[in-house]
Structures are given as structure tokens and as C-alpha cells.
Write a protein that holds these residues in place. Structure first.
Motif, PDB file in Angstrom:
ATOM      1  N   UNK A 116       7.846 -36.374-128.661  1.00 31.79           N
ATOM      2  CA  UNK A 116       8.263 -34.964-128.718  1.00 31.79           C
ATOM      3  C   UNK A 116       9.595 -34.829-127.983  1.00 31.79           C
ATOM      4  N   UNK A 117      10.658 -35.231-128.681  1.00 33.08           N
ATOM      5  CA  UNK A 117      11.992 -35.296-128.086  1.00 33.08           C
ATOM      6  C   UNK A 117      12.463 -33.948-127.543  1.00 33.08           C
ATOM      7  N   UNK A 142      -0.588 -41.474-113.836  1.00 32.37           N
ATOM      8  CA  UNK A 142      -0.247 -40.592-114.957  1.00 32.37           C
ATOM      9  C   UNK A 142      -1.217 -40.804-116.114  1.00 32.37           C
ATOM     10  N   UNK A 143      -1.597 -42.040-116.382  1.00 31.00           N
ATOM     11  CA  UNK A 143      -2.579 -42.291-117.443  1.00 31.00           C
ATOM     12  C   UNK A 143      -3.923 -41.638-117.122  1.00 31.00           C
ATOM     13  N   UNK A 144      -4.290 -41.618-115.854  1.00 28.42           N
ATOM     14  CA  UNK A 144      -5.537 -40.938-115.455  1.00 28.42           C
ATOM     15  C   UNK A 144      -5.408 -39.427-115.686  1.00 28.42           C
ATOM     16  N   UNK A 191       3.019 -35.300-119.901  1.00 23.57           N
ATOM     17  CA  UNK A 191       2.562 -36.493-119.178  1.00 23.57           C
ATOM     18  C   UNK A 191       3.012 -37.766-119.898  1.00 23.57           C
ATOM     19  N   UNK A 192       2.969 -37.743-121.214  1.00 25.06           N
ATOM     20  CA  UNK A 192       3.455 -38.891-121.981  1.00 25.06           C
ATOM     21  C   UNK A 192       4.953 -39.090-121.777  1.00 25.06           C
ATOM     22  N   UNK A 193       5.684 -37.997-121.587  1.00 24.07           N
ATOM     23  CA  UNK A 193       7.116 -38.114-121.315  1.00 24.07           C
ATOM     24  C   UNK A 193       7.371 -38.788-119.967  1.00 24.07           C
ATOM     25  N   UNK A 208       5.602 -41.171-118.840  1.00 27.72           N
ATOM     26  CA  UNK A 208       5.421 -42.594-119.148  1.00 27.72           C
ATOM     27  C   UNK A 208       6.641 -43.175-119.866  1.00 27.72           C
ATOM     28  N   UNK A 209       7.316 -42.347-120.676  1.00 31.03           N
ATOM     29  CA  UNK A 209       8.540 -42.796-121.351  1.00 31.03           C
ATOM     30  C   UNK A 209       9.589 -43.145-120.297  1.00 31.03           C
ATOM     31  N   UNK A 210       9.767 -42.270-119.324  1.00 30.80           N
ATOM     32  CA  UNK A 210      10.746 -42.527-118.265  1.00 30.80           C
ATOM     33  C   UNK A 210      10.284 -43.720-117.421  1.00 30.80           C
ATOM     34  N   UNK A 211       8.996 -43.754-117.110  1.00 33.52           N
ATOM     35  CA  UNK A 211       8.456 -44.824-116.270  1.00 33.52           C
ATOM     36  C   UNK A 211       8.661 -46.193-116.908  1.00 33.52           C
ATOM     37  N   UNK A 212       8.468 -46.275-118.203  1.00 39.54           N
ATOM     38  CA  UNK A 212       8.639 -47.546-118.911  1.00 39.54           C
ATOM     39  C   UNK A 212      10.076 -48.049-118.764  1.00 39.54           C
ATOM     40  N   UNK A 213      11.014 -47.131-118.885  1.00 42.05           N
ATOM     41  CA  UNK A 213      12.417 -47.518-118.761  1.00 42.05           C
ATOM     42  C   UNK A 213      12.755 -47.868-117.307  1.00 42.05           C
ATOM     43  N   UNK A 214      12.173 -47.139-116.392  1.00 42.83           N
ATOM     44  CA  UNK A 214      12.436 -47.391-114.972  1.00 42.83           C
ATOM     45  C   UNK A 214      11.828 -48.724-114.551  1.00 42.83           C
ATOM     46  N   UNK A 215      10.622 -48.999-114.987  1.00 50.19           N
ATOM     47  CA  UNK A 215       9.951 -50.256-114.618  1.00 50.19           C
ATOM     48  C   UNK A 215      10.642 -51.460-115.246  1.00 50.19           C
ATOM     49  N   UNK A 216      11.238 -51.268-116.413  1.00 51.24           N
ATOM     50  CA  UNK A 216      11.898 -52.363-117.094  1.00 51.24           C
ATOM     51  C   UNK A 216      13.314 -52.607-116.614  1.00 51.24           C
ATOM     52  N   UNK A 217      13.768 -51.765-115.714  1.00 50.24           N
ATOM     53  CA  UNK A 217      15.135 -51.845-115.201  1.00 50.24           C
ATOM     54  C   UNK A 217      15.351 -53.039-114.333  1.00 50.24           C
TER      55      UNK A 217
END
Length: 183
Positions: A43-44, A135-137, A170-172, A174-183
Motif C-alpha cells: 500500500x504505497x 512488529x509481527x506479534x 505495521x506491514x510498512x 516491516x518494509x522499512x525494517x527489511x531495508x534497514x536490516x539489510x543495510x
């Protein structure tokens, strides 16, 4: 007297221009960062609007700032939804099934808000995988409420809609978190 003022202005004018350009570039990079991050969201539009909803926040700085904004906005919506659920629970004309589902939702949203508080602490400790877990919880709790109110009554329709939005927010995160964790 005029000469020293003119000299100062001549010296300060390029410096002020440079500062203004730097601020404009930072603001522009913040907007570009938000748009870049939100391209991976389902949901951009909601992602972009929620990350831009806190004026002068840490959003334009980096991914950590964006994730903090995303958590804060989602937490505010979860708290507001919890309040609306509790207001509905005060309605004595609710059917027992609706009342029970809303009482369960109230508990689930209280848990979700606490989990988002925990995710902020994890983010500040750079524990990105812990942020994801919390966040998943919270998603699980909000999703349970969303499902419980999906087909109950017109009185709970607003809670279903709000829960759907909270889950998206909440899913958004996770979108940011994925990019931050992969940094």
C-alpha cells in the motif's frame, strides 16, 4: 559604515545560498528516501502518507528515522483503535457475540501497543531482528481483531476498517525494517 555592511552581505550571501541549497537537498533526499522505501510496500500511498505525517520528524535523516516514524504512526493508530473499541464496548445494546469479539479486540490492541513500545526499544538498540519479531506479534494481534470484526455488525464495521489500516501500517514498518536490516 555602509562599506562593512556591504562586505558582510557579500560574504554572507553565498554562504546563506549554500545553506539553503543543502537544506533543500536534505529535504529532497528525505522525500526520495520515503518514496524509495515505499516502493516495496503493498500500500504505497498509505506508506508515503504515514511516513510524511510527522512534520520535522527524523524521517528525512535515514532508515532508522523512517522506521521510528513508521512505528510511532502505527502505534498512534493502534491506540486510537483501542480507544474506539472500548467506547463501543460501553454500548449496552451490543449483541453478546459482538461484545465478546470487541472485548477480545481490546485485549489484542493493548498487546499490540505494548509490542510496538518494545519494538522502539529494540530499534534504539539496533536490534533489527527483535523489531521484526515485535512488529509481527502486533500484526498477529491486529489481524485477529480484523478477522473477528469482519462480519459481525454495522457497529463493528469501523473497527474492521481501522484494523485493516493498522495491519497495513505495521506491514510498512516491516518494509522499512527489511531495508534497514539489510543495510
Amino acid at each position: 559604515m555602509i562599506k562593512p555592511i556591504m562586505t558582510r552581505l557579500i560574504f554572507l550571501l553565498p554562504l546563506m545560498t549554500l545553506c539553503l541549497q543543502s537544506n533543500a537537498q536534505q529535504a529532497s533526499s528525505g522525500v526520495n528516501l520515503i518514496e524509495k522505501v515505499c516502493q516495496q510496500s503493498e500500500k504505497k500511498d498509505l506508506c508515503i502518507s504515514s511516513l510524511n505525517s510527522i512534520p520535522d520528524g527524523p524521517k528525512s535523516k535515514d532508515l532508522t528515522g523512517l522506521e521510528l516514524v513508521a512505528i510511532k504512526v502505527a502505534s498512534e493508530h493502534a491506540q486510537d483503535t483501542w480507544g474506539k473499541i472500548n467506547k463501543l464496548l460501553s454500548d449496552s445494546t451490543l449483541e453478546p457475540t459482538v461484545q465478546q469479539n470487541l472485548a477480545d479486540c481490546s485485549d489484542q490492541y493493548l498487546d499490540a501497543v505494548e509490542q510496538l513500545d518494545d519494538s522502539i526499544a529494540a530499534l534504539l538498540a539496533n536490534a533489527y531482528s527483535d523489531v521484526r519479531v515485535w512488529v509481527e506479534a502486533a500484526i498477529s494481534d491486529a489481524s485477529l481483531c480484523e478477522k473477528a470484526t469482519q462480519q459481525l455488525s454495522s457497529k463493528s464495521a469501523e473497527i474492521y476498517t481501522r484494523s485493516n489500516t493498522v495491519v497495513s501500517m505495521l506491514n510498512n514498518i516491516l518494509v522499512v525494517n527489511k531495508q534497514l536490516a539489510g543495510k
